[in-house]
Motif scaffolding. Structure first.
Motif, PDB file in Angstrom:
ATOM      1  N   UNK A  51       0.815  -1.137  -0.207  1.00  0.00           N
ATOM      2  CA  UNK A  51      -0.027  -0.075  -0.062  1.00  0.00           C
ATOM      3  C   UNK A  51       0.886   1.335  -0.094  1.00  0.00           C
ATOM      4  N   UNK A  52       1.845   1.279   0.628  1.00  0.00           N
ATOM      5  CA  UNK A  52       2.865   2.240   0.935  1.00  0.00           C
ATOM      6  C   UNK A  52       3.595   2.729  -0.398  1.00  0.00           C
ATOM      7  N   UNK A  58       5.457   6.635   3.055  1.00  0.00           N
ATOM      8  CA  UNK A  58       6.247   6.049   3.997  1.00  0.00           C
ATOM      9  C   UNK A  58       5.684   5.028   4.659  1.00  0.00           C
ATOM     10  N   UNK A  59       6.303   3.598   4.602  1.00  0.00           N
ATOM     11  CA  UNK A  59       5.956   2.553   5.357  1.00  0.00           C
ATOM     12  C   UNK A  59       5.243   2.811   6.865  1.00  0.00           C
ATOM     13  N   UNK A  63       1.376   2.459   8.504  1.00  0.00           N
ATOM     14  CA  UNK A  63       1.522   1.547   9.898  1.00  0.00           C
ATOM     15  C   UNK A  63       0.799   2.309  10.875  1.00  0.00           C
ATOM     16  N   UNK A  64       0.909   3.514  10.939  1.00  0.00           N
ATOM     17  CA  UNK A  64       0.133   4.589  11.883  1.00  0.00           C
ATOM     18  C   UNK A  64      -1.375   4.505  11.444  1.00  0.00           C
ATOM     19  N   UNK A  65      -1.687   4.735  10.349  1.00  0.00           N
ATOM     20  CA  UNK A  65      -3.140   4.447   9.643  1.00  0.00           C
ATOM     21  C   UNK A  65      -3.753   2.949  10.341  1.00  0.00           C
TER      22      UNK A  65
END
Length: 97
Positions: A51-52, A58-59, A63-65
């Motif tokens: 997805x990134x 940025x990965x 990750x935060x999403x």
């Protein structure tokens, strides 16, 4: 009777208590799953790295999403939905808690 100093101390403790409760609620609410990006990625057998790359992000952002630490913009959510072949509503958790 309470003196001024005692009353002042009690007020400070009450204010501190209310601030702590507010902070705890804010932490709890921030952990509530608002989006379902991670769930849909798993259902589609896709990675956050994929997805990134697709979004040029940025990965760490993805990750935060996925952990609901932060939320993507609505435009980004629409792009994610299009990439995953789902409706934007499929990416939003509609459970009432």
């Amino acid at each position: 009777m309470f003196g001024f100093a005692t009353a002042h101390l009690l007020i400070n403790e009450l204010v501190s208590y209310k601030i702590n409760i507010f902070a705890q609620n804010a932490i709890f609410m921030s952990r509530k799953a608002i989006n379902r990006i991670k769930v849909v990625l798993v259902e589609k057998n896709l990675s956050s790295k994929w997805l990134a790359e697709q979004l040029g992000k940025n990965e760490a952002t993805i990750s935060r999403w996925c952990t609901n630490d932060v939320q993507p913009t609505l435009n980004t959510l629409a792009s994610i939905a299009e990439l995953l072949g789902v409706q934007i509503t499929d990416l939003i958790n509609n459970e009432q808690k």
